[in-house]
Design an enzyme around this catalytic site. Structure first.
Site, PDB file in Angstrom:
ATOM      1  CG  ASP A 429      -1.197   0.895   1.465  1.00  0.00           C
ATOM      2  OD1 ASP A 429      -2.659   1.480   0.027  1.00  0.00           O
ATOM      3  OD2 ASP A 429      -1.527   2.412   2.988  1.00  0.00           O
ATOM      4  CB  THR A 431      -1.126   6.293   2.534  1.00  0.00           C
ATOM      5  OG1 THR A 431      -1.882   7.143   0.885  1.00  0.00           O
ATOM      6  CG2 THR A 431      -1.213   7.118   3.373  1.00  0.00           C
ATOM      7  CG  ASP A 627      -0.628   1.664   7.386  1.00  0.00           C
ATOM      8  OD1 ASP A 627      -1.076   1.942   6.302  1.00  0.00           O
ATOM      9  OD2 ASP A 627      -0.563   3.332   7.804  1.00  0.00           O
TER      10      ASP A 627
END
Length: 739
Positions: A429, A431, A627
């Protein structure tokens, strides 16, 4: 009691070992039943116990579960083994000398006559067998009582037969025919063999107990790093010193220069440099100021901090690290199944081979046939002890988990270590994983109304959204002097945008497709949007009352170690795929900067897991790093989910690996550690199985017809002990791997 997994693997063991004897006084429990110190078996982690003792399946000494305490009892057991080992060595050396010197022509060693020599051997050997070897004999009895044959069954049979035969030779020599007597008329004894075997087994147990306890002891020491007291601020500003257990979430705490930070929290006042090496492994202190996160047990520098407690007790990062390591120690790797299948039948097979060996020597061997049959059968029992086979996998996994924890890499279970080796594609991912996860408003353009008014409207809508981009726009508007206006009728479309009404105006904020669904033309802003995307910025369109009024550019700074991490992963042969909800051009710009191989952009959160499944369908072994809450399904779907320790609890719970400080270099380190661990396990298994394949025929006497060579039970015991020591020593080499 045992878990369902163990019942499947040992279908006959569950009813027997779930009710230990009253004498043993053990209670076997599962995870989470009771707090307090817990012990588990390194070979059979499904066994749980509230006190130290022996495993009912394999007989090995139980070791403390990381983070539950019990290190003092473990040290006491190690101390006890050390004393037994000293006594065994001290008495076995003269015993071996008395028994062996006649073989080289010294018929009366130390002036002892043949008949007197047997009594001296009895006096020296009996304390070794009955006192130093008592733990072995107790485990042997336990295995017979519960009909659960294990390695101590073989050792107990060999030592017991040798000792009882020798007792009969001393006290009832008239029972033995002439063939059993030496030329001086005395019956040969095997006290020295029994004593040396006991001493060598105790040596192996001592080394194994010490090695298995090293990781747990390191974790216990880590847990002790947390301070016992903290300074809590009262409402009137005064301070009081309270025990750590009295701190609650929301309390304001003062951390003075040089003190340890008591719990996880956020800095409210002050600035300082904090030493976090105990958590991250990085030696350079980190600057902390208002708004920054701090971790319990790290050391404050020369500044004074006021923090708000956010995680206390078992919720702190330190406690969760200990918990995760402890949980991982109680799991089994898929590679262990081979050893399990063999071990389930191994002891019975060895006993059968020993009986067949004795029968063959009794029928076909030279005189004295019984002596040859007896000695070679004992040698088979001793050399075939499967201790090295059983230790081959768990000792390497335990060392690897400890090494990983010290490097900020937490494995949820040992299966994650094994699977990490095969990862050939890493899906990341953007971001919070590649970037800092703290986007900032980088640019803003509007037409048809004053910029401050447009920013106030834009921020008013975004203030009600939890998205990081929304937060960046709100903070950016405030920093530019615009106050977000109150909004109503707020609605969000996941992964696309938000809308609300402010002062009678309908305001839409989101991507091009979101506005397109409302038939709002964004063409006039596309040229500028493309320019910003080429600069790796995320573009947000906004419309007021059905007209595209402007755009905003949000930039999320790339983590300073991301470029190095990508290079390390590519060096490991890992194909990197960036999976993001950002626009294609923005994502491609970031990928170009970082050297990422493949980009999947404009992906909705609910579609991330399906993209992982598609890549798996192509035959790839997928590691997924993320996250956020929206990453959790994809983390669970991947072959190995990798959570950033700076992210959400949901992501960490869904992942097999957690990087404590969210450093992507940890993924490359985890792959290096995984591959080294699996190599180490293969070496251990090849050595252990190869040792038994070669050792059992030698002990049975296959070389005797051609070369006249036999393997003494003493040398069989030495070989057995050295095989276990070699496996442990090889596993400990993992501590020297540079990550």
């Amino acid at each position: 009691m045992e878990s369902e997994t163990n019942a499947d693997r040992h279908p006959s063991a569950l009813p027997r070992v779930s009710h230990p004897s009253a004498e043993d006084g053990a209670t076997f429990i599962q995870v989470g039943v009771k707090p307090g110190p817990q012990w588990t078996c390194p070979m059979h982690p499904e066994i749980r116990r509230e006190a130290p003792g022996d495993c009912p399946i394999c007989g090995m000494a139980l070791v403390p579960v990381a983070g539950t305490g019990g290190s003092d009892a473990s040290d006491a057991e190690l101390h006890d083994l050390a004393w037994r080992l000293r006594v065994g060595i001290a008495l076995s050396i003269p015993l071996v000398a008395i028994a062996m010197l006649p073989m080289i022509g010294i018929h009366e060693p130390f002036g002892l006559k043949p008949h007197a020599r047997g009594w001296v051997e009895f006096l020296l050997g009996t304390p070794v067998v009955l006192w130093a070897g008592w733990p072995i004999l107790r485990k042997f009895r336990f295995s017979l009582a519960h009909r659960a044959p294990n390695m101590y069954t073989l050792i107990g049979l060999g030592v017991g037969c040798a000792y009882l035969f020798s007792l009969a030779a001393i006290f009832m020599p008239s029972w033995f025919p002439q063939e059993f007597r030496a030329h001086e008329g005395a019956v040969g004894t095997y006290f020295e063999a029994a004593a040396v075997i006991v001493t060598l087994v105790i040596l192996g147990d001592y080394l194994q107990t010490r090695a298995m306890g090293q990781t747990g002891r390191a974790i216990q020491q880590l847990l002790k790093l947390a301070p016992n007291l903290a300074w809590r601020l009262r409402d009137d500003g005064s301070e009081e010193q309270v025990p750590l257990e009295a701190i609650a979430v929301g309390d304001r705490l003062r951390v003075k220069p040089g003190e340890k930070i008591p719990v996880d929290g956020t800095v409210l006042e002050g600035s300082s440099r904090v030493e976090e090496s105990m958590i991250t492994g990085e030696p350079v202190p980190v600057t902390k100021a208002a708004g920054d996160k701090v971790t319990g047990a790290t050391v404050n520098g020369n500044g004074s901090l006021v923090i708000r407690a956010e995680r206390v007790g078992a919720d702190t990062l330190l406690a969760r690290i200990v918990h995760m390591v402890g949980e991982a120690q109680r799991t089994r790797a898929p590679i262990q199944r081979l050893a399990d299948v063999i071990a389930a039948y191994f002891v019975q097979a060895v006993i059968a081979i020993a009986i067949a060996t004795a029968f063959a020597w009794w029928v076909l061997g030279p005189e004295p046939k019984f002596a040859y049959a007896f000695v070679n059968a004992i040698a088979v029992l001793i050399i075939a002890c499967p201790c090295a086979v059983g230790l081959a996998t768990p000792i390497s996994m335990t060392v690897a988990m400890g090494q990983g924890a010290r490097a900020g890499i937490l494995f949820r279970n040992v299966e994650a270590i094994e699977r990490m080796r095969d990862i050939d594609t890493l899906v990341v991912d953007k971001t919070g994983t590649l970037t800092l996860g703290r986007p900032e408003l980088a640019d803003f353009a509007v037409d048809g109304m004053p910029p401050q008014e447009a920013l106030a409207l834009l921020a008013g809508v975004e203030r009600l959204s939890e998205h990081p981009i929304a937060h960046a726009i709100v903070e950016g508007a405030r920093s530019r002097g615009a106050t977000p206006l109150a909004a109503e009728a707020f609605a969000a479309v996941n992964g696309m945008g938000v809308q609300a009404r402010i002062n009678g105006k309908r305001v839409l904020v989101g991507n091009r497709d979101f506005l397109g669904q409302e038939s709002i033309d964004t063409q006039r802003w596309e040229a500028r949007a493309e320019t910003w995307r080429d600069e790796a910025r995320t573009v947000v369109f906004f419309a007021i009352d059905g007209s595209a009024t402007g755009i905003a550019a949000v930039a999320d700074p790339i983590k300073e170690n991301t470029v190095e991490a990508i290079a390390l992963l590519r060096k490991q042969g890992v194909h990197i795929v960036m999976l993001t909800g950002d626009a294609q051009r923005t994502a491609e710009a970031v990928a170009w900067q970082l050297g990422i191989d493949e980009v999947l952009a404009e992906v909705l959160p609910e579609d991330k897991a399906s993209h992982v499944r598609r890549l798996q369908a192509e035959g790839r072994k997928i590691g997924m790093a993320g996250d956020g809450i929206n990453d959790a399904p994809a983390l669970a779907q991947a072959d190995v989910g990798i959570a950033m320790g700076t992210g959400t609890d949901v992501a960490m719970e869904s992942a097999g690996v957690t990087l404590v400080k969210g450093d992507l270099r940890g993924i490359a380190r985890a792959i290096i550690l995984s591959r080294a661990t699996m190599r180490n396990i293969r070496q251990n298994l090849i050595f252990a199985f190869g040792y038994n394949v070669l050792g059992i025929p030698l002990a049975a006497g296959v070389l005797y017809p051609a070369f006249g060579l036999l393997l003494s039970p003493m040398f069989a015991g030495a070989a057995m002990a050295m095989s276990s020591v070699s496996v442990v020593t090889n596993a400990l080499r993992l501590n020297r791997i540079e990550l």
